[in-house]
Design a protein around this motif. Structure first.
Motif, PDB file in Angstrom:
ATOM      1  N   SER A 103      36.538  46.892  30.993  1.00 42.31           N
ATOM      2  CA  SER A 103      37.545  46.221  31.825  1.00 42.31           C
ATOM      3  C   SER A 103      36.964  45.544  33.074  1.00 42.31           C
ATOM      4  CB  SER A 103      38.672  47.173  32.243  1.00 42.31           C
ATOM      5  OG  SER A 103      39.377  47.592  31.098  1.00 42.31           O
ATOM      6  N   ALA A 104      35.635  45.524  33.211  1.00 45.74           N
ATOM      7  CA  ALA A 104      35.019  44.793  34.326  1.00 45.74           C
ATOM      8  C   ALA A 104      35.139  43.291  34.058  1.00 45.74           C
ATOM      9  CB  ALA A 104      33.553  45.177  34.470  1.00 45.74           C
ATOM     10  N   ILE A 105      35.336  42.515  35.113  1.00 43.75           N
ATOM     11  CA  ILE A 105      35.415  41.054  34.985  1.00 43.75           C
ATOM     12  C   ILE A 105      34.025  40.486  35.262  1.00 43.75           C
ATOM     13  CG2 ILE A 105      36.559  38.951  35.788  1.00 43.75           C
ATOM     14  CD1 ILE A 105      38.395  41.028  34.358  1.00 43.75           C
ATOM     15  N   ILE A 106      33.500  39.754  34.294  1.00 45.05           N
ATOM     16  CA  ILE A 106      32.142  39.217  34.391  1.00 45.05           C
ATOM     17  C   ILE A 106      32.161  37.697  34.279  1.00 45.05           C
ATOM     18  CG2 ILE A 106      30.993  41.274  33.503  1.00 45.05           C
ATOM     19  CD1 ILE A 106      30.974  39.945  30.718  1.00 45.05           C
ATOM     20  N   ARG A 169      30.202  28.225  34.035  1.00 45.48           N
ATOM     21  CA  ARG A 169      30.453  29.674  33.992  1.00 45.48           C
ATOM     22  C   ARG A 169      31.901  29.943  33.638  1.00 45.48           C
ATOM     23  NH1 ARG A 169      27.333  33.120  38.284  1.00 45.48           N
ATOM     24  NH2 ARG A 169      25.255  32.229  38.163  1.00 45.48           N
ATOM     25  N   LEU A 170      32.133  30.981  32.828  1.00 47.76           N
ATOM     26  CA  LEU A 170      33.487  31.365  32.448  1.00 47.76           C
ATOM     27  C   LEU A 170      33.724  32.828  32.809  1.00 47.76           C
ATOM     28  CD1 LEU A 170      33.624  29.866  28.825  1.00 47.76           C
ATOM     29  CD2 LEU A 170      34.629  28.858  30.875  1.00 47.76           C
ATOM     30  N   TYR A 171      34.949  33.133  33.226  1.00 48.41           N
ATOM     31  CA  TYR A 171      35.309  34.524  33.495  1.00 48.41           C
ATOM     32  C   TYR A 171      35.689  35.204  32.183  1.00 48.41           C
ATOM     33  CZ  TYR A 171      35.445  33.837  38.555  1.00 48.41           C
ATOM     34  OH  TYR A 171      35.098  33.599  39.853  1.00 48.41           O
ATOM     35  N   ALA A 172      35.188  36.423  31.997  1.00 45.74           N
ATOM     36  CA  ALA A 172      35.497  37.197  30.784  1.00 45.74           C
ATOM     37  C   ALA A 172      35.724  38.654  31.161  1.00 45.74           C
ATOM     38  CB  ALA A 172      34.363  37.081  29.770  1.00 45.74           C
TER      39      ALA A 172
END
Length: 209
Positions: A103-106, A169-172
């Motif tokens: 559940s960390a946002i990378i 860059r994309l947030y995942a």
């Protein structure tokens, strides 16, 4: 004293202590947290097998640099490099130490998805209009041209996602447990979920300032 997952040492709901009437059991054991770190360039990922109860195996990832990320709205998955840990709802310390947990946002590299998009829809994303126009058109058969044109009819790209492609860059969000399965699986944030986490991260930046 080993790490134990029993509840015998806990107090009653009223606050009273419970007497210990038996010793610890093997099936109640716990192990130290993996604290999987994001490894930089020049450092190899490190995964260690752990022998568990019943002869089963867990894979303890100590260092990772990439993972399998899916793009839910397009139903496509690509292996992508993890660039940064941006947000963690449980603990800010996990962001500072670049710890990879569920559940960390990378932030991931957008290149594999931009390449797929260009191949699938025939549209270049992640570049400014001038740069995209300068690219030479590749030769395609009539069948392929018609197929791409048909796909383009239903093509939709969220503006927030398009802006991220420009930055590369994309947030995942991580959905796997790297300390248990030894790998990173996740999905690209879109729509309301992306808006929610973007607001959270902006709020945190303002709080620091």
């Amino acid at each position: 004293m080993g790490i134990s997952r029993d509840s015998l040492h806990k107090r009653r709901a009223t606050g009273g202590k419970k007497p210990s009437w038996r010793k610890k059991r093997k099936y109640e054991l716990g192990r130290p947290a993996a604290n999987t770190k994001l490894c930089g360039s020049g450092v190899h990922p490190l995964v260690r097998p752990v022998r568990c109860r019943g002869g089963n195996k867990k894979f303890r990832a100590l260092r990772l640099d990439s993972g399998n990320i899916s793009w839910p709205s397009e139903s496509v998955t690509r292996k992508s490099r993890v660039l940064d840990v941006s947000y963690n709802a449980s603990n800010n310390e996990l962001v500072r130490t670049q710890t990879l947990v569920k559940s960390a946002i990378i932030q991931i590299d957008a290149a594999p998805f931009a390449q797929w998009y260009a191949q699938h829809y025939g549209v270049t994303i992640g570049r400014k209009h001038k740069d995209a126009a300068e690219e030479e058109a590749t030769k395609q058969s009539t069948h392929v041209t018609r197929k791409i044109a048909k796909r383009a009819e239903t093509r939709k790209l969220d503006q927030h996602l398009a802006d991220q492609f420009l930055t590369g860059r994309l947030y995942a969000c991580i959905t796997s447990r790297p300390g248990q399965c030894g790998r990173i699986s996740g999905y690209i944030l879109e729509g309301k979920e992306l808006d929610f986490y973007t607001k959270k991260m902006q709020k945190k930046k303002h709080a620091k300032a």
